[in-house]
Design an enzyme around this catalytic site. Structure first.
Site, PDB file in Angstrom:
ATOM      1  N   GLU A 164       0.872  -1.164   0.000  1.00 16.96           N
ATOM      2  CA  GLU A 164       0.000   0.000   0.000  1.00 16.96           C
ATOM      3  C   GLU A 164       0.916   1.223   0.000  1.00 16.96           C
ATOM      4  O   GLU A 164       1.822   1.304   0.838  1.00 16.96           O
ATOM      5  CB  GLU A 164      -0.888   0.012   1.255  1.00 16.96           C
ATOM      6  CG  GLU A 164      -1.861   1.151   1.211  1.00 16.96           C
ATOM      7  CD  GLU A 164      -2.777   1.241   2.435  1.00 16.96           C
ATOM      8  OE1 GLU A 164      -2.716   0.371   3.310  1.00 16.96           O
ATOM      9  OE2 GLU A 164      -3.543   2.219   2.473  1.00 16.96           O
ATOM     10  N   ARG A 191       5.509 -12.728   9.529  1.00 23.22           N
ATOM     11  CA  ARG A 191       6.183 -11.479   9.187  1.00 23.22           C
ATOM     12  C   ARG A 191       7.512 -11.374   9.938  1.00 23.22           C
ATOM     13  O   ARG A 191       7.739 -12.035  10.945  1.00 23.22           O
ATOM     14  CB  ARG A 191       5.289 -10.271   9.434  1.00 23.22           C
ATOM     15  CG  ARG A 191       4.827 -10.026  10.844  1.00 23.22           C
ATOM     16  CD  ARG A 191       4.152  -8.648  10.980  1.00 23.22           C
ATOM     17  NE  ARG A 191       3.056  -8.400  10.059  1.00 23.22           N
ATOM     18  CZ  ARG A 191       2.960  -7.320   9.268  1.00 23.22           C
ATOM     19  NH1 ARG A 191       3.891  -6.399   9.264  1.00 23.22           N
ATOM     20  NH2 ARG A 191       1.930  -7.146   8.484  1.00 23.22           N
ATOM     21  N   LYS A 215       4.516   0.815   8.972  1.00 23.70           N
ATOM     22  CA  LYS A 215       4.589   2.128   8.324  1.00 23.70           C
ATOM     23  C   LYS A 215       3.936   3.203   9.180  1.00 23.70           C
ATOM     24  O   LYS A 215       4.397   4.336   9.206  1.00 23.70           O
ATOM     25  CB  LYS A 215       3.943   2.055   6.944  1.00 23.70           C
ATOM     26  CG  LYS A 215       4.857   1.389   5.926  1.00 23.70           C
ATOM     27  CD  LYS A 215       4.210   1.286   4.566  1.00 23.70           C
ATOM     28  CE  LYS A 215       3.258   0.119   4.527  1.00 23.70           C
ATOM     29  NZ  LYS A 215       2.639  -0.088   3.223  1.00 23.70           N
TER      30      LYS A 215
HETATM   31  P1  ATP Z   1       2.777  -2.086   7.536  1.00 25.12           P
HETATM   32  O1  ATP Z   1       2.023  -2.361   8.804  1.00 25.12           O
HETATM   33  O2  ATP Z   1       4.238  -1.938   7.750  1.00 25.12           O
HETATM   34  O3  ATP Z   1       2.184  -1.006   6.744  1.00 25.12           O
HETATM   35  P2  ATP Z   1       1.530  -3.846   5.754  1.00 25.12           P
HETATM   36  O4  ATP Z   1       1.459  -5.327   5.776  1.00 25.12           O
HETATM   37  O5  ATP Z   1       0.294  -3.075   6.016  1.00 25.12           O
HETATM   38  O6  ATP Z   1       2.672  -3.427   6.734  1.00 25.12           O
HETATM   39  P3  ATP Z   1       1.712  -3.504   2.951  1.00 25.12           P
HETATM   40  O7  ATP Z   1       2.167  -2.315   2.210  1.00 25.12           O
HETATM   41  O8  ATP Z   1       0.296  -3.855   2.904  1.00 25.12           O
HETATM   42  O9  ATP Z   1       2.179  -3.299   4.438  1.00 25.12           O
HETATM   43  O10 ATP Z   1       2.609  -4.758   2.621  1.00 25.12           O
HETATM   44  C1  ATP Z   1       2.976  -5.217   1.351  1.00 25.12           C
HETATM   45  C2  ATP Z   1       3.428  -6.640   1.486  1.00 25.12           C
HETATM   46  O11 ATP Z   1       4.534  -6.735   2.368  1.00 25.12           O
HETATM   47  C3  ATP Z   1       2.322  -7.488   2.048  1.00 25.12           C
HETATM   48  O12 ATP Z   1       2.222  -8.664   1.280  1.00 25.12           O
HETATM   49  C4  ATP Z   1       2.748  -7.758   3.462  1.00 25.12           C
HETATM   50  O13 ATP Z   1       2.286  -8.975   3.908  1.00 25.12           O
HETATM   51  C5  ATP Z   1       4.278  -7.709   3.354  1.00 25.12           C
HETATM   52  N1  ATP Z   1       4.868  -7.295   4.622  1.00 25.12           N
HETATM   53  C6  ATP Z   1       4.654  -6.159   5.312  1.00 25.12           C
HETATM   54  N2  ATP Z   1       5.328  -6.141   6.462  1.00 25.12           N
HETATM   55  C7  ATP Z   1       6.038  -7.301   6.511  1.00 25.12           C
HETATM   56  C8  ATP Z   1       6.942  -7.892   7.463  1.00 25.12           C
HETATM   57  N3  ATP Z   1       7.277  -7.280   8.588  1.00 25.12           N
HETATM   58  N4  ATP Z   1       7.459  -9.098   7.155  1.00 25.12           N
HETATM   59  C9  ATP Z   1       7.143  -9.732   6.027  1.00 25.12           C
HETATM   60  N5  ATP Z   1       6.303  -9.242   5.095  1.00 25.12           N
HETATM   61  C10 ATP Z   1       5.740  -8.052   5.331  1.00 25.12           C
HETATM   62 MG    MG Z   2      -1.020  -1.766   5.614  1.00 22.24          MG
END
Ligand code: ATP
Ligand code: MG
Length: 552
Positions: free
Chosen positions: A34, A259, A269
């Site tokens: 995102e 994760r 983020k």
């Molecule tokens: P954040 O909470 O940091 O915003 P998110 O999962 O909401 O994390 P996205 O931008 O939706 O962030 O993530 C893109 C991809 O990266 C998704 O497939 C998510 O599962 C993966 N991802 C995000 N954070 C991690 C992590 N700490 N370890 C492994 N994969 C991750």
């Molecule tokens: Mg997110």
């Protein structure tokens, strides 16, 4: 590229099996961030996994911006994400935006309504929460649940046209309010948000929810294996329901993995944005941040990050990885690559009283004693040099083998010097020290008559380049205490950066941003890309030289 991960993991096993049984004839994965912030090291784990998995089976990987939430998203983030994925060493086969499928998603929602599988609900968010029930009790059906398809079509159309305010109505999937899986209790699939979108502007005022949008995005792109993190495991039945009820031609399979969490940092983020917005750090690319941009500016290489991501592997259980493991991989990567040079971070002037005043000589030294191919360079040596303050003690304790009055040490790559006199100011502070050198002890001449216990580094004062050094400590003191009621902002380490003014050898005149060096005894450093000027380089310490951490 460097060595790919060859070891197996449970996701690879699924993919291999799918190809063997003929369930799939190809492998298509995606990385779906995102665009609401910069990528962090956790995303790198997902990137390495998705791209290398597809690559291994000659498949494809899409970079897809999951931009279904207009409020938090921004093109600055889109650009930074593209840059970071490329820098990590990966090329996407297709670049997509989920927002390009808004019409497709809308049509699929209309199909659900026509099939009696979705309805417009007027309950407020609060009422909906109360109706949802909990793990022990089933939910209650909304009084609007049995609206006719015609009425729902009309209301949904009017939601789209902007006749209602934010929150006034939502579209919900009609599944089962008594399902033991709360995600299946008529989840909201569309909401009203009168907000401009970075890609579609004001074209839409209704936006699909993640759980509805994501499976459609995957199916539209013919993704075969949709890899996401563990918290979506309970959403998988809904993912499959959407694929089936929306009559998508393609049937992607969702697979969840743990994760990545790292010690002494935060990895979301939302939290990283708070650190930026509240001024705890100097932007998303601050060298203390676990963002890809921060790690790059700190001096981590993409090779080291990829090796780290492969080493931590893929599993089904959440755990926290020691940040020292990441440091191990950058040391390993730079060991043979980084020239070993001299820098004095906390300077103390030394006058070599028996060295001729107008003289400067050149001393030949190796660039990397572990890698002779890196050749050698020349250091200037003259009557005045700088050493580290901590390498001199007026009243040393036992077993202090560096410089003190009457003691002799070796200057790395140069001569033995002996301290004779300490010069102080009126307040009693040491201003400089006076030494003598022994011309016979020149490095490389095979002098063996006398031995000394200490070897220290130095920089010739006559040609030294003034430099700034930034040393870092973990950004977050103890992420555990967040559970004890402290917010993570209260856990920010107030001493996470120390800025020092010192000198580097003249060979480092004109270093360029992102050049990586080893400074003897201090560790690996990277030339900062933001604050370095032609007059004065700024060096970020990537890591010190030693760590107790071992990778098996
Ligand atoms: P954040 O909470 O940091 O915003 P998110 O999962 O909401 O994390 P996205 O931008 O939706 O962030 O993530 C893109 C991809 O990266 C998704 O497939 C998510 O599962 C993966 N991802 C995000 N954070 C991690 C992590 N700490 N370890 C492994 N994969 C991750
Ligand atoms: Mg997110």
């Amino acid at each position: 590229m460097d060595n790919k991960q060859t070891s197996s993991n449970f996701i690879k096993n699924i993919v291999t099996e799918d190809l063997k049984t003929g369930k799939r004839s190809e492998v298509i994965t995606r990385f779906p961030p995102e665009p609401n912030g910069y990528l962090h090291i956790g995303h790198a784990k997902s990137i390495v996994l998705n791209f290398e998995l597809a690559d291994e089976y000659n498949g494809k990987t899409n970079l897809r911006f999951d931009d279904t939430n207009p409020v938090k998203e921004d093109t600055e983030y889109v650009e930074s994400i593209k840059e970071d994925v490329k820098w990590l060493g990966f090329e996407w086969d297709n670049l997509y935006f989920a927002s390009d499928y808004f019409t497709e998603m809308y049509n699929r929602a209309v199909l659900l309504i026509k099939k009696g599988k979705a309805y417009v609900d007027d309950l407020t968010a609060e009422e909906m929460r109360a109706y949802r029930g909990n793990l022990k009790e089933p939910g209650k059906e909304s009084p609007y649940r049995n609206r006719t398809a015609e009425e729902n079509l009309d209301l949904f159309e009017r939601m789209r046209k902007g006749e209602f305010k934010d929150g006034e109505k939502v579209l919900r999937a009609k599944i089962d309010m008594a399902s033991p899986n709360i995600n299946m209790r008529d989840p909201v699939i569309y909401r009203i948000a009168h907000a401009s979108h970075h890609n579609t502007g004001d074209e839409w005022c209704i936006y699909p929810m993640y759980d509805f949008a994501h499976p459609i995005e995957d199916a539209v792109e013919d993704v075969t294996h949709s890899i996401c993190t563990l918290e979506f495991e309970d959403h998988r039945p809904l993912y499959d329901w959407v694929i089936q009820e929306c009559e998508m031609k393609s049937q992607p399979q969702q697979i969840e993995f743990a994760r990545l969490n790292l010690t002494n940092t935060v990895m979301s983020k939302r939290k990283l944005k708070a650190l930026v917005d509240e001024g705890f750090v100097d932007g998303w690319d601050d060298p203390r941040m676990p963002t890809i941009a921060g790690l790059r500016r700190r001096g981590f290489t993409s090779e080291a990050i990829r090796s780290f991501c492969r080493e931590i592997g893929v599993s089904k259980s959440n755990s926290t990885v020691d940040a020292q493991m990441l440091e191990h991989f950058i040391r390993e990567d730079l060991l043979m690559k980084a020239p070993r040079t001299m820098a004095v971070l906390r300077p103390l002037k030394v006058v070599i009283t028996n060295y001729p005043e107008a003289q400067t000589e050149l001393l030949e030294v190796e660039n990397n004693s572990d890698n002779p191919e890196m050749g050698s360079r020349k250091l200037t040596f003259s009557r005045e040099i700088y050493i580290e303050q901590e390498d001199f003690m007026e009243n040393p304790p036992k077993k202090y083998f560096r410089l003190f009055p009457g003691n002799e040490v070796r200057l790395k790559g140069a001569y033995f010097i002996k301290c004779n006199e300490v010069i102080k100011d009126e307040a009693g502070n040491i201003v400089e020290i006076h030494c003598t050198y022994d011309p016979q002890t020149k490095s490389g001449t095979g002098f063996t008559e006398r031995k000394v216990k200490g070897t220290i580094h130095w920089v010739d004062a006559s040609s030294a380049v003034a430099a700034e050094f930034r040393l870092f400590e973990p950004l977050i003191l103890d992420e555990q205490s967040e559970q004890e009621g402290k917010t993570f902002l209260e856990q920010v380490n107030p001493n996470s950066m120390e800025v020092l003014q010192g000198y580097v050898e003249s060979n480092l005149t004109g270093v360029k941003p992102q050049e990586k060096l080893q400074f003897f005894r201090h560790g690996y450093f990277n030339v900062d890309s933001k604050y370095t000027t032609e007059e004065k380089p700024v060096f970020n310490r990537i890591v010190s030289l030693k760590s107790s951490f071992k990778v098996e």
